[in-house]
Design a protein around this motif. Structure first.
Motif, mmCIF file in Angstrom:
data_model
loop_
_atom_site.group_PDB
_atom_site.id
_atom_site.type_symbol
_atom_site.label_atom_id
_atom_site.label_comp_id
_atom_site.label_asym_id
_atom_site.label_seq_id
_atom_site.Cartn_x
_atom_site.Cartn_y
_atom_site.Cartn_z
ATOM 1 N N MET A 1 0.825 -1.269 0.036
ATOM 2 C CA MET A 1 -0.032 0.009 -0.030
ATOM 3 C C MET A 1 0.719 1.195 -0.235
ATOM 4 O O MET A 1 1.927 1.390 0.797
ATOM 5 C CB MET A 1 -0.994 -0.012 1.153
ATOM 6 C CG MET A 1 -1.943 1.344 1.187
ATOM 7 S SD MET A 1 -2.775 1.253 2.790
ATOM 8 C CE MET A 1 -3.960 -0.192 2.601
ATOM 9 N N ARG B 1 3.637 2.010 2.604
ATOM 10 C CA ARG B 1 3.260 2.340 3.915
ATOM 11 C C ARG B 1 4.284 1.670 5.081
ATOM 12 O O ARG B 1 4.230 2.349 6.019
ATOM 13 C CB ARG B 1 1.805 1.628 3.972
ATOM 14 C CG ARG B 1 1.211 1.714 5.594
ATOM 15 C CD ARG B 1 -0.057 1.409 5.777
ATOM 16 N NE ARG B 1 -0.429 1.510 7.186
ATOM 17 C CZ ARG B 1 -1.065 2.492 7.818
ATOM 18 N NH1 ARG B 1 -1.420 3.328 6.539
ATOM 19 N NH2 ARG B 1 -1.536 2.602 8.740
ATOM 20 N N SER C 1 -4.245 8.252 2.162
ATOM 21 C CA SER C 1 -3.697 7.054 1.376
ATOM 22 C C SER C 1 -4.704 6.929 -0.026
ATOM 23 O O SER C 1 -5.931 6.822 0.048
ATOM 24 C CB SER C 1 -4.304 5.775 2.284
ATOM 25 O OG SER C 1 -3.521 5.576 3.349
ATOM 26 N N ASP D 1 -6.786 5.697 -3.069
ATOM 27 C CA ASP D 1 -7.123 4.555 -3.375
ATOM 28 C C ASP D 1 -6.841 3.862 -4.494
ATOM 29 O O ASP D 1 -6.842 2.686 -4.312
ATOM 30 C CB ASP D 1 -8.857 5.277 -3.861
ATOM 31 C CG ASP D 1 -9.744 5.651 -2.834
ATOM 32 O OD1 ASP D 1 -9.392 5.564 -1.815
ATOM 33 O OD2 ASP D 1 -10.617 6.669 -3.095
ATOM 34 N N GLU E 1 7.260 -0.651 -2.882
ATOM 35 C CA GLU E 1 6.651 -1.565 -2.283
ATOM 36 C C GLU E 1 7.652 -2.851 -1.605
ATOM 37 O O GLU E 1 7.396 -3.462 -0.800
ATOM 38 C CB GLU E 1 5.346 -1.908 -2.528
ATOM 39 C CG GLU E 1 4.391 -0.804 -2.311
ATOM 40 C CD GLU E 1 2.751 -1.277 -2.592
ATOM 41 O OE1 GLU E 1 2.397 -1.792 -1.456
ATOM 42 O OE2 GLU E 1 2.315 -1.122 -3.614
ATOM 43 N N SER F 1 2.626 -4.067 4.711
ATOM 44 C CA SER F 1 1.870 -2.932 4.649
ATOM 45 C C SER F 1 0.887 -3.202 5.609
ATOM 46 O O SER F 1 0.497 -2.180 6.528
ATOM 47 C CB SER F 1 1.342 -2.496 3.282
ATOM 48 O OG SER F 1 0.396 -3.557 3.031
ATOM 49 N N SER G 1 -4.876 -1.961 11.189
ATOM 50 C CA SER G 1 -5.259 -2.505 10.109
ATOM 51 C C SER G 1 -6.211 -1.913 9.141
ATOM 52 O O SER G 1 -6.253 -2.220 7.866
ATOM 53 C CB SER G 1 -5.264 -3.966 10.005
ATOM 54 O OG SER G 1 -6.277 -4.425 10.469
#
Length: 331
Positions: free
Chosen positions: A1, A51, A76, A78, A89, A96, A239
């Motif tokens: 993310m 993240r 954040s 979408d 990532e 994340s 989360s």
């Protein structure tokens, strides 16, 4: 993310912040807008970062005093379609779903911990629903009361305040709980007292409700369920899984216990009122203790060896020292 940081910084701090962000593991994109900030005057820097790497970067931005001299906004997106974002990532350590942005948790729970009219209204309504479920022996009404109850917000904030030693947050949470539950029970007791002469329920109604006996019979499983619910609730907040949080509300008997105390006191069932009060206390303590344990666990696994992660204060001195040296050489 991927998360996006929007930084408003003074112009003299921009180069140090750019160096901090552009070389950070997990950073996908860094954009600089010179002079874009009018109040306060300065530059705007946007960063897209994985993240799982965001917390360490935010710590370094705190070390550079960005929140004091400017601001940090976290959002954040979408959807992010970018090979660079995918590569960022992949390069970031961890997952994340297991990453925690502590400023985000503190701010979220801080908002939920305040004693507001809406908090009081929801708690009073939930306690009234629980009381109706108790006198009608309706588990459906009791489950509805569990869902409506807003008490997990202050309980989660209390856990965060204890772990992070934010005593103002602890006080705010205790005030919300200390005022909210007694007020809801007094209103419910008054409604029950008025309902008896109106013939809405008989005085021996508590002797007939077999479906609600669990409310005034605390035991080891009461504390175990509360601890599991507190752990699941904190995990759901970290989360961002709201569906799991609804399940937490349904599993604990805080609001039903408060409603039972009110009804039992009005009907003179003092032993059952005491059992319900014990049930309420066990649930509150279990939820807070388990939520705090989850936070402490995440703090523990989030720490890296000093050889991998330099402390933020020393890192700030190193960056500012390099910037100062570069300025002297330029002159």
């Amino acid at each position: 993310m991927i998360v996006q940081l929007r930084l408003c910084v003074p112009a003299e701090l921009s180069d140090a912040v750019l160096e901090c962000c552009s070389g950070h593991t997990g950073a996908a994109e860094v954009a600089l807008h010179r002079g874009a900030s009018v109040v306060p005057p300065g530059d705007v820097i946007t960063v897209q970062i994985a993240r799982e790497s965001a917390e360490e970067l935010i710590e370094r931005l705190h070390a550079l005093k960005v929140p004091e001299l400017g601001s940090i906004s976290i959002s954040s997106p979408d959807l992010v379609l970018s090979k660079r974002a995918d590569a960022a990532e992949d390069s970031a350590p961890g997952e994340s779903a297991d990453s925690v942005i502590w400023d985000e948790v503190s701010r979220q729970t801080g908002e939920d911990s305040k004693l507001t009219w809406s908090f009081l209204a929801f708690l009073v309504i939930a306690t009234q629903l629980a009381a109706i479920g108790i006198v009608t022996d309706s588990t459906i009404a009791i489950v509805g009361a569990m869902v409506v109850g807003p008490e997990f917000g202050p309980l989660a904030a209390l856990a965060v305040g204890l772990v992070e030693r934010k005593w103002r947050l602890v006080r705010t949470s205790l005030v919300a709980l200390g005022v909210g539950f007694p007020l809801a029970m007094v209103v419910t007791a008054l409604a029950a007292w008025l309902s008896i002469p109106l013939g809405l329920f008989p005085r021996d109604t508590l002797d007939r409700g077999s479906a609600v006996e669990f409310i005034y019979h605390p035991g080891p499983y009461s504390l175990i369920v509360a601890a599991l619910a507190g752990a699941a609730g904190m995990l759901s907040m970290i989360s961002h899984r709201s569906s799991a949080l609804v399940g937490v509300f349904i599993s604990v008997t805080t609001v039903p216990a408060a409603g039972y105390v009110a009804v039992a006191l009005v009907l003179g069932e003092y032993s059952k009122a005491a059992g319900s009060a014990m049930q309420l206390a066990l649930n509150l303590v279990g939820i807070v203790a388990a939520a705090a344990a989850v936070l402490m666990f995440y703090r523990l696994i989030g720490k890296r060896p000093s050889s991998v992660r330099r402390p933020a204060a020393s890192w700030r001195r190193a960056v500012m020292g390099r910037r100062s040296l570069a300025s002297r050489r330029a002159r």
